[in-house]
Design a protein around this motif. Sequence first.
Motif, short mmCIF file in Angstrom:
data_model
loop_
_atom_site.label_atom_id
_atom_site.label_comp_id
_atom_site.label_asym_id
_atom_site.label_seq_id
_atom_site.Cartn_x
_atom_site.Cartn_y
_atom_site.Cartn_z
N GLY A 119 7.07 10.98 2.65
CA GLY A 119 7.39 11.82 1.51
C GLY A 119 8.85 11.70 1.12
N ALA A 120 9.40 10.48 1.24
CA ALA A 120 10.82 10.27 0.92
C ALA A 120 11.05 10.43 -0.58
CB ALA A 120 11.26 8.88 1.37
N LEU A 121 12.14 11.10 -0.92
CA LEU A 121 12.51 11.30 -2.32
C LEU A 121 12.99 9.98 -2.90
CD1 LEU A 121 12.83 13.67 -4.40
CD2 LEU A 121 15.27 13.58 -3.83
N SER A 180 0.80 -1.22 0.00
CA SER A 180 0.00 0.00 0.00
C SER A 180 0.84 1.27 0.00
CB SER A 180 -0.94 0.01 1.22
OG SER A 180 -0.19 0.00 2.42
N THR A 181 2.17 1.16 0.15
CA THR A 181 3.02 2.34 0.07
C THR A 181 2.76 3.05 -1.27
OG1 THR A 181 4.73 1.42 1.48
CG2 THR A 181 5.41 3.14 -0.04
N ARG A 182 2.60 4.36 -1.19
CA ARG A 182 2.17 5.13 -2.35
C ARG A 182 3.29 6.05 -2.84
NH1 ARG A 182 -1.70 4.27 -6.13
NH2 ARG A 182 -1.92 6.19 -7.35
N ALA A 183 3.41 6.15 -4.17
CA ALA A 183 4.39 7.03 -4.78
C ALA A 183 3.67 8.06 -5.66
CB ALA A 183 5.37 6.24 -5.63
N VAL A 184 4.04 9.32 -5.51
CA VAL A 184 3.46 10.37 -6.35
C VAL A 184 4.61 11.11 -7.04
CG1 VAL A 184 1.39 10.63 -4.94
CG2 VAL A 184 3.42 11.99 -4.42
N PRO A 185 4.41 11.48 -8.31
CA PRO A 185 5.50 12.15 -9.04
C PRO A 185 5.72 13.57 -8.55
CG PRO A 185 3.52 12.03 -10.39
CD PRO A 185 3.23 11.25 -9.15
N GLU A 186 6.98 13.99 -8.65
CA GLU A 186 7.36 15.38 -8.34
C GLU A 186 8.46 15.76 -9.32
OE1 GLU A 186 9.87 17.06 -4.82
OE2 GLU A 186 7.78 17.03 -4.14
N GLY A 187 8.07 16.33 -10.44
CA GLY A 187 9.03 16.61 -11.48
C GLY A 187 9.58 15.32 -12.04
N ASP A 188 10.91 15.20 -12.09
CA ASP A 188 11.55 13.98 -12.58
C ASP A 188 11.70 12.92 -11.50
OD1 ASP A 188 11.82 15.16 -15.06
OD2 ASP A 188 13.84 15.92 -14.64
#
Length: 530
Positions: free
Chosen positions: A270-272, A193-201
Amino acid sequence: MVKPEDHLSTHEVTNQPARAAPRDPFASDPTLASHAKLQGGNADQLARFGTALSGAWDLAAEARRVPPEALIFDRHGRRLDEVRFHPAYHDLMSLGLGHGYAALPWSGAAGGHVTHAAMVYLMSGVEPGICCPMTMTYAGVPALAAAGFADWSAKLSTPAYDRALAPLSDKRAATLGMAMTEKQGGSDVRANSTRAVPEGDQWRLTGHKWFCSAPMSDGFLTLAQTDAGLTCFLVPRWLEDGSRNAIQLMRLKDKLGNHANASAEIEYHGALAHLVGEPGQGVKAIIRMVHHTRLDTAMAPAGLMGAALAEAVHWCEGRSAFQRRLIDQPLMRSVLADLSLDWEGSTALGLRVARAFDEGDPLGRVAVALAKFVANKRAPTVIAETMEVLGGMGYIEETPMPMLYREAPLNGIWEGSGNVICLDILRTLARDEAAREALHAALQEAKGNRALDTALAAFQDRWPRLPDEAEARFYTERLAGLLTAATLFQTAPSAVAEGYASTRLGADRGMLPGTATGLDNEALIARLPR
């Protein structure tokens, strides 16, 4: 009058093995040396590593005695999210990585994976917990190289250990961890369920990971959900601006064994993260790493069994009962000879798989899972029996036996437990024609022995096609035994190969070690490490 020295007479030590000098695990194991050489390994490299390990026994004991400690906050309340290790841990990491444990297979040297696999065997018998971070560092190279992370793959494959807390660009070498497992899914990573959202590249990850192996690594391969589905990411622990990434250490796992190694629960806030592969293709991307870690989880149990048998032989050669040395007693010899077959079979098959990795042989795609399955199912029984050989001393922490026993189940759980491995084997054989044909060829190469030929014919009669899922374990056990026997007929003396085939391939024997009959006990015991 009683003299002081009279009191000491009750403490005269007799009928105990002589105190052994620190053992060189390679020099004392000519059977490992033989199999490694036959598969193309670098004997000189392994000899140097063995010599270094002969001076590392005290370091190993210290690394286990003082386990890792989580440092969540500093004294002012600022988050640290670090793990403190005993200095011996760092010394062992330097020893292993400095000798090329993670780097050698990617250096272009001949037999690199075979030499690496033998190093896994050797280190596992001295301090298994150190293997985890080094193995993931080794295995991460192909996954990251394929995804274009040249800077990461270069520093993961540098033969050095740099423990500095710093961004990748400031380090001469790097280590890699893995964070896949979540509470609700386990091996079913698609339930993550860990979610990833884009932030630029780049991307930002939020979620909880129930197991993070080696949480002090410089980066982690991890899986998270995107709009396209489960996706693989590289999460650096330090960012290039010198700040900590938003990875929070929740707690260290209190484990049965593997005490020198830290395993943790972590959270991403919110880890990069950097995308590895294509969105929605996370399993495909990370399987390159898992494929190589499975080689190590196939070799480690062979090393554990070898270390346990070396202790058992040392005890039996220095201990007498009923007017005979234990090593000379027929029933003890039957037990040791029987156990030796599981150990040597696992060693031979694991190194054969490593050669397939070196040669790009599709056999490795299925054989690595077979080797992992059979070695890990045999290791707990073999090590329990060697503990019993030592009697009460086998249960005492001053010996290595309890440590080896605690380690015995672990590699069977890591990188796919038994059922997962069996199902993976069925999927590979169903979908991968090249792997299927390579396995068939490997089994045919050793035909000509009656026990092997009979067992192979019976196997083919019972399963003219792949079995139903409910029979996957039985099928895998028999197939792994056939491939092990076929390997031994090409790499081991007849006493070993024929002994394995006659007692492991559907023979009429008891279920317990020591119940096989007709073995050449003298020849088998002579091959045990000492």
